[in-house]
Design a protein around this motif. Structure first.
Motif: not given
Length: 625
Positions: A582-590
């Motif tokens: 989910w973090t890799l594919l659905h969240e913009s990087p910080t």
């Protein structure tokens, strides 16, 4: 103008960045349109070096074998040389100053490059590479790779982009509405329409290149692909660079060549093709050479990077996002790296396997690589002058006095020996250009579609020539030769799947990881079990290269960069993997705090050093201004 065409992706620009992006999308089942104001025919050789990461991508899109077949034999191009000329009226003419193994050549580099990739370095002029890419793209998207079609205007909204384009052959305009647009037009139109600025030094050096046919078989170095000529009128810097182009025959037997020459902006010879042709003859030391000139190109060194790589649904790639001096051959290769990074991400978003946020990782990943490569290219451009300086050449010398200094360098005297030692050290420092495996294959992403594991990069990571394989998140997956149940040798790099993510683990933990991956997200995860009967690790290299204990796992993206590493088995594989995906594919990087343009400082410094002709201190020698 009422005609409106719809497509998932519109690619503006049919060079290596645009066409490779098209092929990356096509092999994942995504349709699109490519337009180019030209006719997809390159009339000048342009770039030619294709590093191992580029050849991995070209293997993926189906043109690597043809590049290797059309390129030179391995023993006829892996060397760069420096000469006073190829021939001439005195014993000081036609003398070799030095040479280096290059581009994966020589015993040491052959082994180093073989550790980095299952592919070897390629070499083919861009006028032929572009043709291969165009033919492949035209087959993949028949009727949708359109020459003589230019971008006129762009309108962006929250959901898509509408482009106004003009068919120059039919003299008609129409609109194309696309979910995403890839601007790969060399910076001619897209950045201006988007209001994107570029930063970095421009108009650093004026170059004229002459593309010609001639028989140099009795004079050229039989093993050198590239030969630099150092003569007094260059005031220490090369007066020309001679490049063998094939086709069919290579080395000294090459039928076609190009000569790049530094030219003062006010030199009237730059507007006289016959005078330029004669200058080529004179620099070679062959004033009566029969030549057929095919094209003459005038251009300037610059080192610039766009301030933004993404503007809503538009993503910039290749020369539209970054432009490099040719030294190091990084321009085309960085462009292909953009395409490899962008292709899988666009496909994943368009197929619903990832959110649009995944595309937010493109800019921080590729922009840091572009900055590093542009800076390195600029510094490479300044590495030749110390050779001439060590010979005794400098600004203000007459041509006659300059040849006298070369005579001292060639003499059997104590001073001659001292200069030859200094020249040898200066030549060796050019390994930063011609053995730059760390730049070519060792680059990694620090921020983007990845989750760090707190480990440090290899000790030689920040060097140009050093390379240590690493499975640290952001790095390219290590290349290890494995063996299938049928006895076939296969690289771990080639086991990375084109669609979805690849999870490497040991055979004992494979089923547990498959269960964890099942139904975790809409993105497929292919589990590769290393060490069992189906995929053996005969040299016991994989676990160490991957940095995994029993039960650990390595998650790899389709562009072969490591996205996440569990060095040991998590307590709850399914929950851990689900959160990671989910973090890799659905969240913009910080993104890190600070000025996003701060990384350009090195480019500015390298450009200013090149502009004023300032030599840097190198190992074993120092050359004054």
């Amino acid at each position: 103008m009422t005609e409106l065409e719809e497509t998932p992706v519109l690619i503006v620009g049919g060079g290596p960045a645009g066409l490779t992006t098209a092929l990356e999308l096509a092999r994942r089942g995504i349709e699109g349109i490519v337009i180019d104001r030209r006719d997809f025919t390159t009339h000048f050789p342009r770039a030619h070096l294709l590093n191992v990461r580029t050849m991995e991508t070209f293997s993926d899109v189906g043109i690597a074998d043809r590049i290797y077949a059309e390129g030179p034999p391995e023993d006829q191009w892996h060397r760069v040389a420096w000469y006073t000329s190829l021939a001439g009226p005195t014993p000081l003419h036609g003398r070799r100053i030095g040479h280096l193994p290059a581009w994966g050549g020589g015993a040491v580099d052959r082994e180093r490059y073989a550790r980095a990739s299952p592919r070897r370095f390629g070499n083919l002029p861009q006028l032929r590479v572009d043709t291969l890419l165009w033919e492949q793209a035209d087959k993949a998207w028949p009727g949708r790779v359109r020459p003589r079609t230019e971008l006129v205007d762009l309108t962006l909204d929250d959901d898509a982009v509408t482009a106004t384009v003009r068919d120059l052959a039919a003299d008609r305009s129409y609109r194309v509405r696309a979910r995403y647009l890839v601007g790969a037009d060399g910076g001619r139109t897209c950045p201006e329409l988007l209001g994107v600025q570029v930063s970095g030094p421009r108009a650093l050096v004026d170059i004229v290149s002459v593309f010609f046919s001639a028989d140099l078989s009795a004079h050229a170095d039989p093993e050198a692909l590239l030969t630099y000529l150092i003569q007094p009128q260059g005031e220490g810097g090369p007066v020309g660079g001679l490049l063998a182009l094939g086709p069919g025959r290579w080395g000294a037997q090459s039928p076609q060549w190009s000569m790049g020459m530094h030219l003062h902006p006010e030199d009237p010879i730059g507007r006289d093709p016959e005078a330029l042709t004669q200058r080529v003859r004179d620099l070679l030391g062959l004033p009566e050479l029969e030549m057929t000139v095919h094209a003459i190109s005038h251009w300037q060194y610059e080192g610039v990077v766009a301030d933004r790589f993404r503007v809503g649904p538009v993503l910039l790639a290749g020369d539209a996002a970054h432009r490099h001096p040719p030294t190091g051959g990084l321009g085309l290769n960085t462009a292909v790296g953009d395409a490899a990074n962008l292709g899988w991400k666009l496909a994943a978003v368009l197929k619903g396997q990832a959110g649009d946020e995944l595309l937010d990782s493109y800019e921080p990943e590729r922009r840091q690589i572009a900055i590093r490569n542009v800076e390195h290219s600029l510094r490479n451009a300044g590495r030749h002058a110390p050779i001439g300086h060590a010979m005794g050449l400098r600004k203000g010398l007459s041509v006659e006095d300059g040849w006298a200094e070369i005579g001292v360098w060639a003499s059997d005297t104590e001073e001659g020996a001292r200069r030859r030692t200094a020249v040898e050290a200066a030549v060796a420092h050019n390994a930063e250009d011609y053995s730059q495996l760390g730049i070519e294959a060792g680059f990694c992403y620090e921020v983007g579609a990845l989750i760090g594991d707190g480990t440090a990069p290899p000790a030689d990571h920040d060097t140009a020539t050093g390379f240590t394989p690493s499975a640290r998140p952001g790095h390219h997956v290590p290349h290890v030769w494995l063996r299938t149940a049928t006895g076939e040798q296969v690289s771990s790099s080639d086991l990375v799947v084109a669609e979805g993510l690849t999870l490497f683990t040991d055979a004992g933990a494979a089923e547990d990881w498959r269960a964890a991956a099942a139904g975790s997200t809409g993105c497929p995860v292919t589990v590769v079990a290393v060490g069992g009967p189906e995929l053996a690790d005969p040299a016991n290299e994989w676990a160490e290269a991957a940095g995994l204990a029993a039960g650990g796992a390595l998650l790899v993206r389709p562009d072969r960069h490591v996205a996440w590493r569990a060095r040991q088995a998590p307590a709850d594989r399914k929950a851990e993997l689900g959160g990671v995906l989910w973090t890799l594919l659905h969240e913009s990087p910080t993104l890190p705090d600070g000025d996003p343009l701060a990384g350009l400082k090195g480019i500015a410094e390298a450009g200013e050093a090149l502009r004023v002709g300032r030599a840097r201190e190198a190992r074993l020698f120092t050359v004054a201004d």
